[in-house]
Design a protein around this motif. Structure first.
Motif, PDB file in Angstrom:
ATOM      1  N   LYS A  61      94.467  44.070 -20.505  1.00 19.11           N
ATOM      2  CA  LYS A  61      95.445  43.979 -21.398  1.00 19.11           C
ATOM      3  C   LYS A  61      94.960  43.972 -22.996  1.00 19.11           C
ATOM      4  O   LYS A  61      93.656  43.442 -22.984  1.00 19.11           O
ATOM      5  N   SER A  92     100.335  56.611 -25.277  1.00 21.45           N
ATOM      6  CA  SER A  92     100.531  57.194 -24.188  1.00 21.45           C
ATOM      7  C   SER A  92     101.261  58.385 -24.382  1.00 21.45           C
ATOM      8  O   SER A  92     101.073  59.331 -23.653  1.00 21.45           O
ATOM      9  N   VAL A 114     103.187  48.225 -16.987  1.00 25.64           N
ATOM     10  CA  VAL A 114     102.822  47.354 -15.982  1.00 25.64           C
ATOM     11  C   VAL A 114     101.605  46.749 -16.032  1.00 25.64           C
ATOM     12  O   VAL A 114     101.474  45.346 -16.071  1.00 25.64           O
ATOM     13  N   ARG A 115     100.713  47.368 -16.463  1.00 20.78           N
ATOM     14  CA  ARG A 115      99.219  46.987 -16.779  1.00 20.78           C
ATOM     15  C   ARG A 115      99.325  45.883 -17.917  1.00 20.78           C
ATOM     16  O   ARG A 115      98.627  44.800 -17.925  1.00 20.78           O
ATOM     17  N   GLN A 116      99.886  46.334 -18.904  1.00 19.18           N
ATOM     18  CA  GLN A 116     100.177  45.458 -20.136  1.00 19.18           C
ATOM     19  C   GLN A 116     100.850  44.059 -19.891  1.00 19.18           C
ATOM     20  O   GLN A 116     100.415  42.940 -20.454  1.00 19.18           O
ATOM     21  N   GLU A 123     105.906  58.128 -16.530  1.00 15.17           N
ATOM     22  CA  GLU A 123     104.450  57.844 -16.450  1.00 15.17           C
ATOM     23  C   GLU A 123     103.901  56.658 -17.318  1.00 15.17           C
ATOM     24  O   GLU A 123     102.963  56.107 -16.829  1.00 15.17           O
ATOM     25  N   THR A 124     104.441  56.537 -18.309  1.00 21.84           N
ATOM     26  CA  THR A 124     103.939  55.434 -19.062  1.00 21.84           C
ATOM     27  C   THR A 124     104.241  53.943 -18.369  1.00 21.84           C
ATOM     28  O   THR A 124     103.664  52.995 -18.841  1.00 21.84           O
ATOM     29  N   ILE A 125     105.125  53.951 -17.142  1.00 21.08           N
ATOM     30  CA  ILE A 125     105.315  52.519 -16.659  1.00 21.08           C
ATOM     31  C   ILE A 125     103.948  52.151 -16.183  1.00 21.08           C
ATOM     32  O   ILE A 125     103.811  50.927 -16.090  1.00 21.08           O
ATOM     33  N   GLY A 126     103.022  52.981 -15.822  1.00 23.06           N
ATOM     34  CA  GLY A 126     101.595  52.517 -15.243  1.00 23.06           C
ATOM     35  C   GLY A 126     101.106  51.532 -16.465  1.00 23.06           C
ATOM     36  O   GLY A 126     100.356  50.403 -16.279  1.00 23.06           O
ATOM     37  N   VAL A 127     101.328  52.117 -17.847  1.00 25.40           N
ATOM     38  CA  VAL A 127     100.650  51.533 -18.939  1.00 25.40           C
ATOM     39  C   VAL A 127     101.261  49.975 -19.344  1.00 25.40           C
ATOM     40  O   VAL A 127     100.800  48.888 -19.219  1.00 25.40           O
ATOM     41  N   LEU A 165     101.203  51.399 -28.426  1.00 22.13           N
ATOM     42  CA  LEU A 165     100.605  51.370 -27.236  1.00 22.13           C
ATOM     43  C   LEU A 165     101.416  52.593 -26.418  1.00 22.13           C
ATOM     44  O   LEU A 165     100.892  53.543 -25.946  1.00 22.13           O
TER      45      LEU A 165
END
Ligand SMILES: Nc1ncnc2c1ncn2[C@@H]1O[C@H](COP(=O)(O)OP(=O)(O)OP(=O)(O)O)[C@@H](O)[C@H]1O
Ligand SMILES: [Mg+2]
Lengths: 287, 283
Positions: free
Chosen positions: B282, B173, B188-190, B182-186, B169
């Motif tokens: 998720k 990204s 956090v959603r996960q 920028e991957t923090i968005g991914v 994952l």
């Protein structure tokens, strides 16, 4: 992009209603400038993971606007080679690399900071296992453009539709663009990942067994897509299906236990392999 | 082992699982019953909507709005601060540091230790520091100590989940050119469902905590209007009323406990609802 903007669009998109504003026909014009020199060459690359010698003296140059197929038995280092080309190996532990990998005049191995992200945008990798991002189908395709600064909804709509159509997914998902991407089938996810990579306009597309989860018809479609994409992209694909390689490869690299045994134009390698290992592999002696 | 024996074995195991669920339920319901039985009859609108009057603690008129508001202030502020600190820490531990990193190892042990420290120790620690700095008990002190208390809870719960984010994952990204930040968005959603769980855990811990706020937030009969004023909290309110000799004051303690329970219920239900909304994506 700052953390604050990341969060703000997470929020906005969580509450967004599916609205499709586009009616007239559309065309995607180029969003990111194309680098002037896009030659990709690997010279004498050695790669160790925890002292295991994974890639041994690999030297290849990838022809432009052609489809290059990397073939070879499982575990021979095909994925690792692709991951080296766009610096994704950085995320592995205990990596040691020596040799040269050049993208134009830039040395990929010693690149730092924003050069790495530019390299990754220019050399897009479609992973072996499809892995959609934890967001909607629409956002999966738009994600790359957003982080590279394209935020206008009208523009993104066009881009998303264009690339979803390009990979043959549009008809299947147009009614549920705001649905989570994890609801798609594996084959659909594979195409979605392809669209996601294409959307940031790479010069190279590294496709690691991109058709492994697809039925023959859809994989034919992807093959056709690759052939069409040759005009603007150079494609490196890993495949275990020799028939597929025969159908579309312009250039073939055969790897065995971390070494490049043979490389050359497809018809030469397939019709007249020089090395006995290649002969054996092509005749199905080992897979 | 014969097939029949295996079958019996499974039945016994199922029996034990059922039994343990029943035991837990029994105690939960018992506590609820005890609280509701004494608290509900005396709970009036006046109690939750007015400040303590002059003789409130000896059974005269008034309510404990001061404690309700104080508790909410402290819990909401400390949870927000806690999340703002914990999410970046977890993100750093899991995407910037390698799995075998020494620093990460030491940090995780440290958070484990902090996790187990009782809140009275945090309270005493906060109190010492406040004395050293010449501060007095205040809303701010309470918020800080409660933040300290829940940060390890948040970090450890989130970290356990973030460790299992598939590398694929993150790679996906990165491979379209996003930076780590920028991957923090991914990420956090996960881990959104875990964020919900961790938040609920820490809300539960901090709203019910009396020891940490005893010295640091103090107690007051009015609603604090600034960070430097003392603030009342529900657990302390329960504690003071429960230690009164008069029976009706003790009953009021139960009424305050009912309010506390209802607040926890509302907060956790809304937390779940909000995060379910975010966790649909998720992978
Ligand atoms: N993180 C790692 N640690 C240790 N060894 C690794 C690691 N990643 C890959 N390898 C080893 O590197 C070699 C090459 O792996 P790679 O994934 O590149 O193979 P591949 O050619 O893509 O195989 P496949 O066709 O099955 O996908 C394998 O022997 C593998 O075990
Ligand atoms: Mg592979």
């Amino acid at each position: 992009m700052s953390i604050a903007t990341t969060f703000s669009w997470s929020l906005r998109h969580a509450f967004a209603r599916p609205t499709w504003t586009l009616t007239e026909p559309f065309a995607v014009e180029r969003k990111f400038p194309r680098p002037s020199d896009v030659r990709l060459a690997v010279d004498n690359l050695n790669l160790y993971i925890n002292d295991a010698h994974i890639l041994k003296n690999v030297s290849v140059s990838i022809p432009q606007n052609k489809i290059t197929c990397i073939i070879g038995p499982s575990g021979c280092g095909k994925s690792t080679l692709l991951r080296t080309l766009n610096r994704l190996v950085d995320t592995n532990e205990g990596i040691k690399i020596s040799g040269n990998v050049n993208f134009g005049t830039q040395d990929i191995i010693s690149a730092k900071g924003s050069d790495i992200t530019e390299i990754r945008r220019n050399i897009g990798l479609v992973p072996q296992r499809p892995c959609p991002l934890p967001m909607s189908i629409y956002d999966n395709v738009a994600y790359g453009c957003r982080i590279h600064g394209i935020r206008k909804k009208a523009k993104l709509d066009v881009i998303v539709r264009h690339y979803l159509e390009a990979v043959g997914l549009w008809e299947e998902v147009k009614s549920r663009l705001n649905a989570p991407a994890n609801g798609l089938s594996i084959g659909q996810q594979q195409r979605l990942c392809l669209a996601r990579s294409l959307a940031v306009e790479p010069s190279y597309l590294l496709a690691d067994e991109s058709t492994s989860a697809l039925d023959p018809i859809s994989s034919k479609k992807i093959e056709e897509l690759f052939v069409k994409l040759k005009e603007n992209y150079s494609i490196v694909m890993v495949t275990h299906t020799l028939r597929q390689a025969l159908r579309i490869a312009d250039y073939v690299i055969f790897m065995y236990l971390g070494e490049v045994i043979e490389q050359g134009p497809a018809n030469e390698v397939f019709n007249n392999p020089q090395h006995s290992l290649t002969k054996n592999y092509l005749s199905g002696a080992f897979s | 082992m014969s097939v029949k024996l295996k079958f019996i074995e499974e039945k016994i195991a199922r029996g034990f699982m059922l039994l343990s669920i029943l035991i837990v339920l029994f105690f939960v319901l018992n506590v609820l019953y005890a609280v509701l039985r004494r608290g509900l009859p005396v709970l009036t609108w006046e109690m939750v909507s007015s400040l303590p009057g002059g003789g409130f603690y000896i059974g005269k008129e008034g309510g404990f709005l001061n404690a309700i508001v104080g508790s909410l202030y402290i819990v909401l502020a400390s949870t927000t601060i806690g999340l703002l600190i914990a999410i970046p820490v977890v993100f750093y531990l899991n995407t910037y540091l390698k799995k075998t990193d020494r620093f990460a190892y030491v940090a995780r042990i440290a958070y484990d230790v902090l996790f187990g420290i009782p809140s009275i120790v945090y309270g005493a620690f906060g109190f010492t520091i406040m004395i050293y700095l010449g501060l007095r008990a205040s809303l701010l002190g309470g918020i800080i100590v409660e933040s300290l208390l829940i940060i390890p809870i948040l970090i450890r719960t989130l970290d356990e989940v973030a460790k299992n984010i598939p590398q694929d994952l993150l790679d996906s990204s990165y491979s379209i050119g996003s930076t780590r930040i920028e991957t923090i968005g991914v990420v956090v959603r996960q881990i959104a469902p875990a964020i919900a769980t961790a938040t609920l855990l820490s809300i539960g811990r901090s709203i019910g905590d009396a020891a940490g706020v005893m010295f640091t937030a103090g107690f007051s009969d009015s609603i604090p209007t600034s960070l430097s004023q003392q603030a009342a909290t529900l657990p302390l309110s329960v504690f003071f009323q429960l230690s009164a000799p008069q029976l009706e004051v003790q009953d009021r303690a139960y009424a305050a406990a009912v309010v506390l329970t209802v607040i926890v219920l509302i907060l956790s239900l809304s937390g779940r609802f909000i995060m379910n909304f975010f966790s649909k994506n998720k992978i």
